[in-house]
Write a protein that holds these residues in place. Structure first.
Motif, mmCIF file in Angstrom:
data_model
loop_
_atom_site.group_PDB
_atom_site.id
_atom_site.type_symbol
_atom_site.label_atom_id
_atom_site.label_comp_id
_atom_site.label_asym_id
_atom_site.label_seq_id
_atom_site.Cartn_x
_atom_site.Cartn_y
_atom_site.Cartn_z
ATOM 1 N N ALA A 107 0.845 -1.129 -0.135
ATOM 2 C CA ALA A 107 -0.072 0.110 -0.045
ATOM 3 C C ALA A 107 0.842 1.315 -0.181
ATOM 4 N N ALA A 108 2.016 1.337 0.989
ATOM 5 C CA ALA A 108 2.837 2.148 0.915
ATOM 6 C C ALA A 108 3.439 2.658 -0.632
ATOM 7 N N GLN A 109 3.844 1.543 -1.328
ATOM 8 C CA GLN A 109 4.375 1.530 -2.404
ATOM 9 C C GLN A 109 3.455 2.297 -3.732
ATOM 10 N N ALA A 110 2.190 1.790 -3.462
ATOM 11 C CA ALA A 110 1.026 2.327 -4.384
ATOM 12 C C ALA A 110 1.171 3.675 -4.262
ATOM 13 N N ILE A 111 0.815 4.075 -2.917
ATOM 14 C CA ILE A 111 0.734 5.533 -2.758
ATOM 15 C C ILE A 111 1.967 6.112 -3.175
ATOM 16 N N SER A 112 3.094 6.092 -2.854
ATOM 17 C CA SER A 112 4.387 6.660 -3.344
ATOM 18 C C SER A 112 4.245 6.642 -4.700
ATOM 19 N N PHE A 113 3.739 5.748 -5.856
ATOM 20 C CA PHE A 113 3.604 5.847 -7.040
ATOM 21 C C PHE A 113 2.726 7.113 -7.381
ATOM 22 N N ALA A 114 1.551 7.146 -6.877
ATOM 23 C CA ALA A 114 0.361 7.797 -7.023
ATOM 24 C C ALA A 114 1.063 9.331 -6.675
ATOM 25 N N ARG A 115 1.879 9.496 -5.872
ATOM 26 C CA ARG A 115 2.231 10.970 -5.603
ATOM 27 C C ARG A 115 3.609 11.462 -6.620
ATOM 28 N N ASP A 116 3.902 10.258 -7.134
ATOM 29 C CA ASP A 116 4.737 10.535 -8.293
ATOM 30 C C ASP A 116 4.301 11.164 -9.570
ATOM 31 N N GLN A 117 2.832 10.716 -9.635
ATOM 32 C CA GLN A 117 2.146 11.136 -11.002
ATOM 33 C C GLN A 117 1.435 12.525 -10.705
ATOM 34 N N LEU A 118 1.502 13.130 -9.524
ATOM 35 C CA LEU A 118 0.723 14.309 -9.417
ATOM 36 C C LEU A 118 1.064 15.448 -10.329
ATOM 37 N N GLY A 119 0.008 15.839 -11.008
ATOM 38 C CA GLY A 119 0.379 16.873 -11.960
ATOM 39 C C GLY A 119 0.234 16.698 -13.405
ATOM 40 N N LYS A 120 0.297 15.074 -13.737
ATOM 41 C CA LYS A 120 0.349 14.607 -14.958
ATOM 42 C C LYS A 120 -1.246 14.808 -15.324
ATOM 43 N N PRO A 121 -1.423 14.955 -16.788
ATOM 44 C CA PRO A 121 -2.885 15.208 -17.316
ATOM 45 C C PRO A 121 -3.717 13.871 -17.194
ATOM 46 N N TYR A 122 -4.919 14.350 -17.056
ATOM 47 C CA TYR A 122 -5.841 13.155 -17.451
ATOM 48 C C TYR A 122 -6.298 13.146 -19.010
ATOM 49 N N VAL A 123 -6.123 12.005 -19.293
ATOM 50 C CA VAL A 123 -6.526 11.547 -20.748
ATOM 51 C C VAL A 123 -7.409 10.340 -20.728
ATOM 52 N N TRP A 124 -8.551 10.325 -21.168
ATOM 53 C CA TRP A 124 -9.403 9.192 -21.239
ATOM 54 C C TRP A 124 -8.587 7.860 -21.862
ATOM 55 N N GLY A 125 -8.903 6.913 -21.210
ATOM 56 C CA GLY A 125 -8.398 5.624 -22.061
ATOM 57 C C GLY A 125 -6.840 5.734 -21.542
ATOM 58 N N ALA A 126 -6.172 6.513 -20.872
ATOM 59 C CA ALA A 126 -4.713 6.398 -20.733
ATOM 60 C C ALA A 126 -4.206 5.612 -19.448
ATOM 61 N N THR A 127 -3.211 4.605 -19.468
ATOM 62 C CA THR A 127 -2.805 4.178 -18.419
ATOM 63 C C THR A 127 -1.205 4.544 -17.960
ATOM 64 N N GLY A 128 -0.786 5.562 -18.335
ATOM 65 C CA GLY A 128 0.425 5.941 -18.012
ATOM 66 C C GLY A 128 1.491 5.642 -19.031
ATOM 67 N N PRO A 129 2.993 5.981 -19.107
ATOM 68 C CA PRO A 129 3.164 6.962 -17.712
ATOM 69 C C PRO A 129 2.988 8.237 -17.848
ATOM 70 N N SER A 130 2.627 8.834 -19.118
ATOM 71 C CA SER A 130 2.693 10.424 -19.108
ATOM 72 C C SER A 130 1.326 10.971 -18.822
ATOM 73 N N ALA A 131 0.170 10.172 -18.854
ATOM 74 C CA ALA A 131 -1.071 10.440 -18.561
ATOM 75 C C ALA A 131 -1.947 9.444 -18.167
ATOM 76 N N TYR A 132 -2.919 9.771 -17.430
ATOM 77 C CA TYR A 132 -3.849 8.588 -16.840
ATOM 78 C C TYR A 132 -5.235 8.942 -16.985
ATOM 79 N N ASP A 133 -6.181 8.066 -16.831
ATOM 80 C CA ASP A 133 -7.443 8.327 -16.396
ATOM 81 C C ASP A 133 -7.561 7.548 -15.134
ATOM 82 N N CYS A 134 -8.818 7.790 -14.419
ATOM 83 C CA CYS A 134 -8.836 7.403 -13.068
ATOM 84 C C CYS A 134 -8.576 5.755 -12.745
ATOM 85 N N SER A 135 -9.076 5.049 -13.344
ATOM 86 C CA SER A 135 -8.907 3.619 -13.255
ATOM 87 C C SER A 135 -7.559 3.263 -13.560
ATOM 88 N N GLY A 136 -6.937 3.802 -14.781
ATOM 89 C CA GLY A 136 -5.764 3.705 -15.309
ATOM 90 C C GLY A 136 -4.472 4.104 -14.230
#
Length: 361
Positions: free
Chosen positions: A249-278
């Protein structure tokens, strides 16, 4: 003669005719004005535009999750079809090898003239050698019979693989058609939202975009200096590192923090953009846990927990259709990818209607 006929009198002559013409023109102009007014779209207030745009974005997210689900099914069907085709190719190669072997035996029999074995024994100058060869031929015949059985088995297997491949191809085409429908639905909602936003003045649009990006609400858009973790802590009101119930859980949170500020793009799974479930899928993947792709499958990927039992790392879901998900980080806050125009950020879980939570292990 025609030259002596009297001109016919108009029922409206002189001033009366001019008055009637004037009234007709005025009536036509009035009708045009009313007709145009009937088709003109009413002027929406900024609050009404915001409400409509927010609704369209939420509907677009529902369609996005359906798109994600259709894509997952299409990808699975395509992979299964490829595996079936590979197996069919391997079996066809084995079949061809067996057929070549049978062809060699048939050619040898043709060259020998297909004589009866007793006749061949009578004509041979070396009976002992013939008998030795006959014994070998019998063994070869047994191998030939086994080869025939193998050929029949391969033929049956290839027919079965072809039937399965046809079924998978039909499924794939259906999933691809669903994919196109959901893509069109998402784009339609987003285009309508952009059209509504275009009605706002520059100042109104700037205020809307500032609110969407989290400015002025304590949320972070990832543009300030400092580490992503410290931004998340300031935004959530948490002092120091989040105490997660497990290293994953700590690793998942750490990863999510590293993505702060990246854009929302529908259908995206990273690493440069994401949608919510991605975003949640990628966060937990970094911790070695494979989550399914969509919100409505992720909610069943772990143990359900109540809102009062929430712990950092839990997945939190929103709306009655389970169309949005975030990663809980404690203190009533989550990291999530909100919608187009709003980057990955920290936000309170109270900003959307809570639908449930799941603890991943």
């Amino acid at each position: 003669m025609a030259a002596h006929r009297k001109p016919r009198n108009s029922p409206l002559g002189g001033q009366a005719a001019r008055t009637a013409a004037t009234l007709a023109l005025a009536s036509a102009a009035t009708a045009t004005v009313f007709e145009g007014s009937g088709h003109a779209e009413p002027r929406l207030t900024p609050a009404q535009v915001k409400a409509k745009v927010d609704r369209l974005y939420q509907e677009a997210e529902v369609a996005t999750e359906k798109y994600n689900g259709a894509k997952e099914k299409a990808d699975a069907a395509r992979d299964a079809l490829d595996r079936l085709r590979d197996e069919a190719a391997r079996r066809t190669a084995r079949l061809n090898t067996a057929r070549d072997g049978l062809g060699s035996v048939a050619a040898a029999q043709y060259r020998s003239g297909g004589l009866d074995p007793a006749v061949q024994l009578a004509l041979t100058s070396d009976p002992e050698q013939y008998l030795e060869r006959a014994a070998l031929a019998e063994k070869a015949g047994q191998r030939q019979a086994a080869t025939v059985t193998s050929v029949r088995r391969e033929l049956a297997g290839i027919r079965q693989l072809k039937a399965e491949s046809d079924e998978r191809l039909t499924q794939l085409r259906g999933h691809e058609a669903d994919l196109r429908r959901q893509k069109a639905a998402v784009r339609g909602k987003l285009d309508e939202a952009r059209s509504l936003l275009a009605r706002l003045t520059a100042e109104e649009r700037a205020r809307y975009e500032a609110a969407a990006s989290g400015a002025g609400r304590g949320d972070t858009d990832g543009s300030s200096t400092g580490t992503p973790g410290s931004q998340a802590d300031r935004a959530s009101g948490i002092r120091g590192p989040v105490t997660a119930p497990s290293s994953r859980a700590a690793q998942a949170i750490s990863f999510a923090r590293d993505q702060l500020g990246k854009p929302y793009v529908w259908g995206a799974t990273g690493p440069s953009a994401y949608d919510c479930s991605g975003l949640t899928q990628a966060a937990w993947r970094s911790a070695g846990v494979a989550l399914p792709r969509t919100t409505y499958t992720q909610i069943n990927a772990g143990q359900r927990v109540s809102r009062s039992e929430l712990a950092p790392g839990d997945l939190v879901f929103f709306y009655s259709g389970i169309s949005h998900v975030g990663l809980y980080i404690g203190g009533g806050q989550m990291i999530h990818a909100p919608r187009p125009g709003a980057p990955v950020r920290v936000a309170p879980i109270d900003e959307m209607p809570f639908a449930g939570a799941t603890r991943v292990s």
